[in-house]
Design an enzyme around this catalytic site. Structure first.
Site, short mmCIF file in Angstrom:
data_model
loop_
_atom_site.label_atom_id
_atom_site.label_comp_id
_atom_site.label_asym_id
_atom_site.label_seq_id
_atom_site.Cartn_x
_atom_site.Cartn_y
_atom_site.Cartn_z
N ALA A 1 0.85 -1.21 0.00
CA ALA A 1 0.00 0.00 0.00
C ALA A 1 0.88 1.25 0.00
CB ALA A 1 -0.92 -0.01 1.22
N SER B 1 -8.30 1.68 7.07
CA SER B 1 -7.70 0.57 7.80
C SER B 1 -8.71 0.05 8.80
CB SER B 1 -6.43 1.05 8.50
OG SER B 1 -5.84 -0.02 9.23
N LYS C 1 -2.41 -8.80 -6.02
CA LYS C 1 -2.25 -10.22 -6.33
C LYS C 1 -1.69 -10.95 -5.12
CE LYS C 1 1.72 -9.66 -6.39
NZ LYS C 1 2.03 -8.52 -5.60
N ASP D 1 2.51 -15.79 -2.62
CA ASP D 1 3.19 -14.50 -2.55
C ASP D 1 4.21 -14.28 -3.66
OD1 ASP D 1 2.49 -13.12 0.22
OD2 ASP D 1 4.08 -12.03 -0.83
#
Lengths: 320, 320
Positions: A17, A37, A98, A177
């Site tokens: 982010a 958040s 992703k 990841d």
């Protein structure tokens, strides 16, 4: 078409982010208008550090902020599906980090919802929009028949049960990841395989520390891919064709240079330099598509995103 | 120990036999004393072109030539077992071109015969004796735990049903001819895997045009290997460890340079140049071991050769 920059609302305050917010400053196409958040403190901290005007103490508030044009979902993987639903239900176009979701079923659900609402939706596979990758796609026809795609992504992480990559409940593991990059690269070149073989080594928490994959395609091509959390690999990619091959420098998934090597004749080097982390190109793509009134990107179509999640499902179920 | 150069008898007159004869000229350790072929014409042609003093019109005659100290079996793969038996039964030490045999059973038979006769026997995996490979073995402990070994070997051959690589009856296919190098490289670093997965694409004659392989090892390491007859791949090898990795330039199996890349710190480049094709080092090794009265080489032990053929068997039976 509009002249005003897109007002982004960022959902989540983690590393990606922050990187996206920084890279957005390099574009003319968008600005970070707000951050959301689960806690007000985290949103305040993120916003203060980056001069973000509006901060929300809940994802709901961000999704419903009328001054947000588009939502970027940058939360941990297991939350992508719920967070993206929230934003789509609030009528917002959405860019989802992703891996798009935890599995193909979740991906199909989001795609159906976006189509139902006629809203833009895209997987944040930022690699796909990098100039060197777009150039590679243009060069693919000159390779002849593609025989092999190989790519790897290995990073070293100290064993830490608190770290999300090792945490099963946060969607940890090398495949989701890191492996998403080689899998997406192979998908870009060869589409969806008809055969999948995979082998994994577990980390101390049980998530996959290393995942090695073989994909076989209807035309006879094969992909040979690897990812690991346990060591720094070259992180290169190669597309080997009958007439020529392309060798992409590491890390292939970030701004990189590459070499075209014909079977006969001189190799050609293509040098690329880029500003920032390389995330600005996907932000520009979202702005372009929204301005054109389109609901997906032809460079990272939703059908391919669902296909990629299907491949990931098959890899996990093929593990020996 | 002897001061006189070893007198080699070469069985077979193909490309690798010629290359070995040429490289032998670069050594002080051996000379080509004789060549044997199934036809006198072929033996004469080979001998005339290279100044080989003695030529035999049969393999039996070569094996029984009293002026031959050691036999190099350079015939097509399916003949290795029978040809090596012939030489061992004639009391000769033998160097057998790779792949050593067509399968592990044939390999075990040759090893048993050599031990019974107390004769030297070695697989001609010449890569193993190259200076850069010996240096890499010395550096392995500095890599930490090895996590991944990857290697590929791809060459392009025009489709030709007359060519031995496409001929099933001559032991054609990518695995036996090209794949033996990555498989042997992985074996050198990690030993014998406890898990094997493989995927193949057939050539027009039915032999494997491409073979992709995943090996899993008891310690958790994995090998990711590929070979193809259909395209020119980078033909590089990488050993990725927790503390550092080694990237070997292509073609990794021939004289090559490499780079040691620590996880943190400066990369170190090791440049290697070599005379000839690189086959002289295995000839020197045979001479050294014979002079020392040894019956195998610690750099390419017979137990490992049998293990490698076992792995090859498992790859072929694991093909999806």
């Amino acid at each position: 078409m509009t002249d005003k920059p897109l007002r982004w609302g960022i959902m989540g305050t983690g590393g990606i982010a922050g990187a996206f917010a920084e890279d957005l400053k390099l574009t003319d196409s968008g600005v970070v208008a707000a951050v959301g958040s689960r806690t007000a403190e985290s949103a305040e901290r993120f916003a203060d550090a980056r001069g973000v005007p509006t901060r929300h103490g809940s994802y709901e508030a961000l999704a419903n902020d009328p001054d947000v044009d588009v939502v970027y979902v940058a939360t941990p993987h297991p939350m992508h599906h719920g967070n993206a639903r929230l934003a789509l239900e609030a009528g917002k176009p959405v860019l989802v980090e992703k891996p798009f979701t935890m599995n193909a079923e979740e991906a199909r659900d989001l795609v159906a919802l976006a189509k139902e609402r006629d809203l833009f939706l895209m997987e944040a596979m930022w690699t796909r929009f990098l100039p060197h990758v777009r150039h590679i796609r243009e060069l693919l026809p000159s390779l002849g028949d593609v025989v092999t795609v190989s790519a790897d992504h290995g990073q070293w992480f100290a064993e830490d049960s608190e770290f999300r990559l090792f945490a099963p409940e946060l969607g940890g593991g090398a495949l989701l990841d890191l492996g998403i990059y080689p899998v997406s690269f192979a998908s870009m070149v060869l589409g969806e395989p008809d055969r999948v073989a995979a082998m994994a080594t577990p980390a101390f928490t049980g998530v996959d520390a290393q995942m090695s994959m073989l994909f076989g395609y209807p035309g006879g091509a094969q992909a040979v891919l690897n990812c690991t959390l346990s060591a720094v690999s070259p992180t290169t990619a190669v597309i080997v064709g009958t007439d020529a091959r392309i060798e992409v420098d590491g890390p292939f998934y970030a701004p990189a240079s590459f070499t075209l090597i014909p079977r006969e004749g001189e190799r050609v080097r293509y040098e690329y330099v880029d500003e920032g982390r390389g995330l600005r190109h996907q932000a520009d793509e979202v702005a372009r598509r929204l301005a054109a009134g389109e609901t997906e990107s032809p460079l990272m179509p939703l059908a391919e995103t669902v296909s990629i999640m299907t491949i990931m499902d098959r890899v996990l179920s093929a593990v020996e």
